[in-house]
Design a protein around this motif. Structure first.
Motif, mmCIF file in Angstrom:
data_model
loop_
_atom_site.group_PDB
_atom_site.id
_atom_site.type_symbol
_atom_site.label_atom_id
_atom_site.label_comp_id
_atom_site.label_asym_id
_atom_site.label_seq_id
_atom_site.Cartn_x
_atom_site.Cartn_y
_atom_site.Cartn_z
ATOM 1 N N UNK A 166 -12.951 4.590 -16.422
ATOM 2 C CA UNK A 166 -14.125 5.055 -16.300
ATOM 3 C C UNK A 166 -14.497 5.957 -15.084
ATOM 4 N N UNK A 167 -15.497 6.539 -15.040
ATOM 5 C CA UNK A 167 -16.075 7.181 -13.626
ATOM 6 C C UNK A 167 -16.189 5.999 -12.617
ATOM 7 N N UNK A 168 -16.727 4.891 -13.158
ATOM 8 C CA UNK A 168 -17.176 3.901 -12.051
ATOM 9 C C UNK A 168 -15.833 3.300 -11.452
ATOM 10 N N UNK A 169 -14.934 3.155 -12.513
ATOM 11 C CA UNK A 169 -13.758 2.528 -11.978
ATOM 12 C C UNK A 169 -12.631 3.510 -10.925
ATOM 13 N N UNK A 170 -13.026 4.951 -11.019
ATOM 14 C CA UNK A 170 -12.441 5.853 -10.184
ATOM 15 C C UNK A 170 -13.258 5.750 -8.822
ATOM 16 N N UNK A 171 -14.659 5.773 -8.951
ATOM 17 C CA UNK A 171 -15.568 5.693 -7.854
ATOM 18 C C UNK A 171 -15.207 4.512 -6.921
ATOM 19 N N UNK A 172 -14.805 3.437 -7.681
ATOM 20 C CA UNK A 172 -14.608 2.272 -6.766
ATOM 21 C C UNK A 172 -13.316 2.249 -5.969
ATOM 22 N N UNK A 173 -12.210 2.987 -6.857
ATOM 23 C CA UNK A 173 -10.899 3.363 -5.939
ATOM 24 C C UNK A 173 -11.341 4.077 -4.652
ATOM 25 N N UNK A 174 -12.012 5.054 -4.803
ATOM 26 C CA UNK A 174 -12.598 5.743 -3.351
ATOM 27 C C UNK A 174 -13.259 4.689 -2.520
ATOM 28 N N UNK A 175 -14.349 4.106 -3.039
ATOM 29 C CA UNK A 175 -14.939 3.210 -1.806
ATOM 30 C C UNK A 175 -14.035 2.134 -1.444
ATOM 31 N N UNK A 176 -13.068 1.518 -2.193
ATOM 32 C CA UNK A 176 -12.244 0.752 -1.498
ATOM 33 C C UNK A 176 -11.398 1.160 -0.375
ATOM 34 N N UNK A 177 -10.816 2.373 -0.803
ATOM 35 C CA UNK A 177 -9.730 3.017 0.166
ATOM 36 C C UNK A 177 -10.331 3.411 1.152
ATOM 37 N N UNK A 178 -11.652 4.077 1.068
ATOM 38 C CA UNK A 178 -12.186 4.645 2.198
ATOM 39 C C UNK A 178 -13.136 3.713 2.937
ATOM 40 N N UNK A 179 -13.211 2.453 2.420
ATOM 41 C CA UNK A 179 -14.268 1.527 3.063
ATOM 42 C C UNK A 179 -15.611 2.135 3.343
ATOM 43 N N UNK A 180 -16.300 2.781 2.066
ATOM 44 C CA UNK A 180 -17.446 3.120 2.349
ATOM 45 C C UNK A 180 -18.402 2.949 0.824
ATOM 46 N N UNK A 181 -19.654 3.518 0.754
ATOM 47 C CA UNK A 181 -20.162 3.486 -0.535
ATOM 48 C C UNK A 181 -20.524 4.873 -0.983
ATOM 49 N N UNK A 182 -20.376 5.327 -2.109
ATOM 50 C CA UNK A 182 -20.514 6.602 -2.589
ATOM 51 C C UNK A 182 -21.717 6.826 -3.561
ATOM 52 N N UNK A 183 -22.452 7.600 -3.462
ATOM 53 C CA UNK A 183 -23.518 7.812 -4.466
ATOM 54 C C UNK A 183 -23.051 8.054 -6.011
ATOM 55 N N UNK A 184 -23.433 7.315 -6.979
ATOM 56 C CA UNK A 184 -22.892 7.176 -8.246
ATOM 57 C C UNK A 184 -23.110 8.719 -9.081
ATOM 58 N N UNK A 185 -24.215 9.148 -8.977
ATOM 59 C CA UNK A 185 -24.569 10.227 -9.743
ATOM 60 C C UNK A 185 -23.878 11.402 -9.030
ATOM 61 N N UNK A 186 -23.994 11.582 -7.775
ATOM 62 C CA UNK A 186 -23.326 12.997 -7.318
ATOM 63 C C UNK A 186 -21.850 12.890 -7.751
ATOM 64 N N UNK A 187 -21.216 11.559 -7.236
ATOM 65 C CA UNK A 187 -19.773 11.467 -7.477
ATOM 66 C C UNK A 187 -19.367 11.730 -9.098
#
Length: 241
Positions: A166-187
């Protein structure tokens, strides 16, 4: 690492930075060395390249022998060569380091001259002086930075995902690898509009809360356009495009 012959001026090894996302953390495979030098110390999996062996073949073999992992099922790329004199107390040894990525990898199984193999959260190892044997601290830091950087300009993030996600799965990859939080809607808007980044499967995954989430698989692109920049994600909770 395996034994080597005598009379050589320089020897060649491979070392492997194997990364995955486990337990919502970026983790790396480490082995406990069963032989000198650095017996009992943690290290990256790796070993000497055999005289009749291709370097890529050596990397796949060492993954199997030292960690019980099938390198043919991973994203595997050369990181760089490390050849600083004195990096190995056994003599002049150059190492070709590899970066390996995959989702949902199993618990590694130690073999040959490794006494133990384990997953370790990056935060528990990186930036700790002399946490690893040889110059593996530097190799690990370079491998993590390579993975973080490539998420900005390539589609490498999907290598951390299962075949459908899912898009949420992919967003979590970015957040974990980058150690940050990303806005879900914009992502969501950025990744679905990125050229050939994702391909809808037509399926959905049911969730306990809210509507079922659409499932995707990796598209055919290797370059991510427009790119997503860490600086924007870290400072504005968004991704740049």
């Amino acid at each position: 690492m395996n034994g080597v012959g005598h009379g050589q001026h320089a020897l060649l090894t491979v070392d492997l930075v194997v990364l995955t996302v486990r337990d919502d953390q970026l983790q790396v495979v480490l082995i406990e060395r069963g032989k000198d030098p650095f017996r009992g110390r943690l290290a990256l999996p790796g070993g000497f390249v055999r005289s009749n062996e291709d370097i890529d073949e050596a990397a796949v073999r060492e993954l199997a022998e030292e960690a019980g992992l099938d390198g043919r099922q991973l994203h595997l790329e050369q990181l760089r060569t490390y050849a600083t004199p004195g990096r190995d107390p056994r003599g002049r040894v150059a190492s070709v380091a590899y970066l390996a990525l995959a989702p949902d990898l199993p618990i590694p199984v130690a073999g040959t001259d490794a006494r133990n193999a384990r997953w370790a959260p990056i935060d528990s190892v990186i930036d700790r002086p002399n946490a690893l044997a040889f110059d593996h601290d530097r190799i690990l830091a370079d491998g993590v930075e390579r993975a973080r950087a490539k998420l900005e300009y390539t589609t490498l993030a999907t290598a951390f995902c299962l075949p459908t996600f899912t898009i949420s799965d992919l967003r979590r990859v970015y957040e974990v690898v980058w150690s940050t939080t990303i806005d879900a809607r914009n992502f969501h808007r950025k990744v679905v509009n990125a050229e050939n980044f994702l391909t809808p499967t037509g399926g959905k995954r049911a969730s306990e809360v809210g509507r079922p989430a659409a499932l995707y698989r990796a598209g055919g692109a290797t370059v991510l356009y427009p790119p997503m920049l860490r600086s924007s994600a870290a400072h504005a909770g968004d991704v740049a495009g």
